[in-house]
Design an enzyme around this catalytic site. Structure first.
Site, PDB file in Angstrom:
ATOM      1  N   TYR A 142       0.824  -1.215   0.000  1.00  0.00           N
ATOM      2  CA  TYR A 142       0.000   0.000   0.000  1.00  0.00           C
ATOM      3  C   TYR A 142       0.858   1.265   0.000  1.00  0.00           C
ATOM      4  O   TYR A 142       0.370   2.349  -0.274  1.00  0.00           O
ATOM      5  CB  TYR A 142      -0.939   0.032   1.209  1.00  0.00           C
ATOM      6  CG  TYR A 142      -2.004  -1.053   1.214  1.00  0.00           C
ATOM      7  CD1 TYR A 142      -2.220  -1.848   0.102  1.00  0.00           C
ATOM      8  CD2 TYR A 142      -2.795  -1.265   2.328  1.00  0.00           C
ATOM      9  CE1 TYR A 142      -3.172  -2.842   0.101  1.00  0.00           C
ATOM     10  CE2 TYR A 142      -3.763  -2.258   2.340  1.00  0.00           C
ATOM     11  CZ  TYR A 142      -3.944  -3.052   1.226  1.00  0.00           C
ATOM     12  OH  TYR A 142      -4.900  -4.025   1.234  1.00  0.00           O
ATOM     13  N   LYS A 191       3.483 -15.369   2.286  1.00  0.00           N
ATOM     14  CA  LYS A 191       3.368 -16.121   1.034  1.00  0.00           C
ATOM     15  C   LYS A 191       4.791 -16.453   0.606  1.00  0.00           C
ATOM     16  O   LYS A 191       5.265 -16.083  -0.483  1.00  0.00           O
ATOM     17  CB  LYS A 191       2.623 -15.247   0.002  1.00  0.00           C
ATOM     18  CG  LYS A 191       2.253 -15.951  -1.276  1.00  0.00           C
ATOM     19  CD  LYS A 191       1.138 -16.958  -1.125  1.00  0.00           C
ATOM     20  CE  LYS A 191       0.866 -17.650  -2.443  1.00  0.00           C
ATOM     21  NZ  LYS A 191       0.064 -18.880  -2.307  1.00  0.00           N
ATOM     22  N   ASP A 223      -2.997 -18.165   1.781  1.00  0.00           N
ATOM     23  CA  ASP A 223      -4.170 -18.839   1.189  1.00  0.00           C
ATOM     24  C   ASP A 223      -4.709 -19.892   2.151  1.00  0.00           C
ATOM     25  O   ASP A 223      -5.933 -20.033   2.332  1.00  0.00           O
ATOM     26  CB  ASP A 223      -3.844 -19.438  -0.190  1.00  0.00           C
ATOM     27  CG  ASP A 223      -2.443 -20.035  -0.275  1.00  0.00           C
ATOM     28  OD1 ASP A 223      -1.653 -19.852   0.681  1.00  0.00           O
ATOM     29  OD2 ASP A 223      -2.138 -20.692  -1.274  1.00  0.00           O
ATOM     30  N   ASP A 247      -5.181  -6.678   6.116  1.00  0.00           N
ATOM     31  CA  ASP A 247      -6.395  -5.970   5.712  1.00  0.00           C
ATOM     32  C   ASP A 247      -7.484  -6.990   5.371  1.00  0.00           C
ATOM     33  O   ASP A 247      -8.626  -6.926   5.852  1.00  0.00           O
ATOM     34  CB  ASP A 247      -6.037  -5.107   4.484  1.00  0.00           C
ATOM     35  CG  ASP A 247      -7.145  -4.149   4.097  1.00  0.00           C
ATOM     36  OD1 ASP A 247      -8.141  -4.062   4.830  1.00  0.00           O
ATOM     37  OD2 ASP A 247      -7.007  -3.493   3.048  1.00  0.00           O
ATOM     38  N   ASP A 251     -10.758  -8.517   8.003  1.00  0.00           N
ATOM     39  CA  ASP A 251     -12.170  -8.390   7.624  1.00  0.00           C
ATOM     40  C   ASP A 251     -12.852  -9.756   7.617  1.00  0.00           C
ATOM     41  O   ASP A 251     -14.003  -9.889   8.041  1.00  0.00           O
ATOM     42  CB  ASP A 251     -12.305  -7.750   6.238  1.00  0.00           C
ATOM     43  CG  ASP A 251     -12.497  -6.252   6.340  1.00  0.00           C
ATOM     44  OD1 ASP A 251     -12.181  -5.694   7.409  1.00  0.00           O
ATOM     45  OD2 ASP A 251     -12.949  -5.631   5.365  1.00  0.00           O
TER      46      ASP A 251
END
Ligand code: NAD
Length: 355
Positions: A142, A191, A223, A247, A251
């Site tokens: 980001y 990852k 994942d 992020d 959620d």
């Protein structure tokens, strides 16, 4: 002790829920002999309407001069058509970066009394779950190099993920310190089978783990983590991960608790001053009706006591009062499922009675 708290009530239900948290803090202050001094500052749409910018300089200065900051929520349809840098939500990024908040703590807890709200199968959540997600907040993709360019197939866009050892070390320490106060288990999510940043992340997290021999540290690919959160959420204690993975996963974790009006958050930096806010937005559809659930904001205030002021007992009292009120069957409209519901003020009254 005396504490100066900056209040950013914001828009929509923001003023109602912040007022509730203030009443709870005043009650706990009275019980333990602390004085909380509250100073309100403008933010979001309220600031735009009043002074023409979403994050006035005075607000930034006030927050930086305070001991900690409590935020309601910002935004609403009235300001939705404004250009990006004038949107109320822009103020959130502005205040987080002005306060140099690099950690986001997001607990996702399933209250036994609210198991029916969880969208997962009953046998999966029979024992409940209580997860603390530690998300890196100021690095990664980001904030990395980005742009548009002409590529092999014409117009293309790129964003870059970059993490320094320094950034990983400091967020890892927050995660291990947090785990030391909980069940002493950290799952680091990356990852590393694909990304170099993840390989540095994994290596660095394990180096820091050696400083915390009492904490069990394991790795999980992102994942798999997305899957495990719905397969067996109770396996997690503390999760530490990057800005983007955090992020998305935070959620997902909040959704499996089933009740957006219940979840607090804390954003922390290098000082004890933090920014505490509910994870939900300004809920314009119910603003001004005295029906919003104030619990996420009240629990955010409890996190402030715990993390900014080291008042663990006072924080526990608030958490226990919320537990008791829920166990006694009291509900606001969002979690009442058509049954009798308390107003925002009545729910706050009940919690204060239990303190
Ligand atoms: P929202 O979280 O405001 O609302 C989603 C749904 O949940 C609505 O039906 C709302 O009534 C309900 N809800 C949310 N909080 C509740 C509470 N405490 N009690 C009872 N019900 C509650 O999300 P949205 O509708 O997508 O966004 C509304 C506005 O909030 C937008 O302008 C958005 O940009 C802004 N927003 C702000 C923040 C923030 O300030 N941190 C975060 C998310 C969204």
């Amino acid at each position: 002790m005396n504490y100066n708290i900056a209040l950013l009530k914001g828009d929509g239900i923001g003023p109602e829920i912040v007022d509730s948290a203030v009443r709870v803090l005043e009650a706990i202050g009275k019980k333990y002999g602390h004085v909380f001094k509250f100073t309100p500052y403008l933010i979001g749409g309220a600031a735009l309407d009043s002074v023409g910018v979403p994050l006035p300089e005075e607000t930034v200065k006030g927050c930086l001069a305070s001991d900690s900051v409590l935020l309601g929520a910002v935004g609403g349809p009235k300001w939705d058509t404004l250009p990006g840098n004038m949107r109320p939500e822009k103020a959130l990024l502005g205040i987080r970066s002005a306060m140099e908040l690099f950690t986001n703590l997001r607990p996702a807890k399933l209250y036994p009394a609210l198991k029916g709200d969880c969208p997962l199968r009953e046998d999966i959540v029979a024992g409940g779950f209580d997860i603390m997600i530690v998300r890196e907040l100021t690095g990664g993709i980001y904030f990395g190099d980005r742009g548009m360019r002409e590529g092999k197939y014409g117009e293309e866009a790129y964003d870059t993920e970059c993490y320094s050892r320094f950034e990983i070390e400091r967020i890892a320490r927050v995660a291990f310190d947090t785990a030391m106060k909980r069940d002493k288990r950290v799952v680091s999510i990356d990852k590393a089978n694909v990304l170099d940043t993840s390989r540095l992340w994994r290596k660095t997290v394990h180096e820091i783990a050696e400083e915390y021999p009492k904490v069990e540290c394991t790795d999980m690919l992102v994942d798999n983590a997305a899957m495990q959160l719905v397969r067996n959420p109770a396996q997690f204690d503390v999760i530490v991960t990057t800005n983007m993975f955090g992020d998305i996963l935070s959620d997902e974790a909040s959704q499996i608790t089933g009740s957006i009006g219940m979840l607090p958050s804390a954003s922390l930096g290098t000082t004890s001053r933090g920014l505490y806010e509910p994870i939900h937005g300004s809920a314009p559809d119910i603003a001004g009706k005295n029906i919003a659930n104030p619990i996420a904001t009240i629990l955010s205030a409890a996190m402030m006591l715990r993390y900014s002021f080291s008042l663990a007992k006072e924080a526990d009292d608030i958490v226990n009062a919320v537990d008791k009120v829920l166990n006694d069957g009291y509900r606001t409209a969002d979690i009442a499922h058509g049954k009798e519901a308390l107003s925002t003020v009545e729910m706050t009254d009940r919690i204060i009675e239990c303190l």
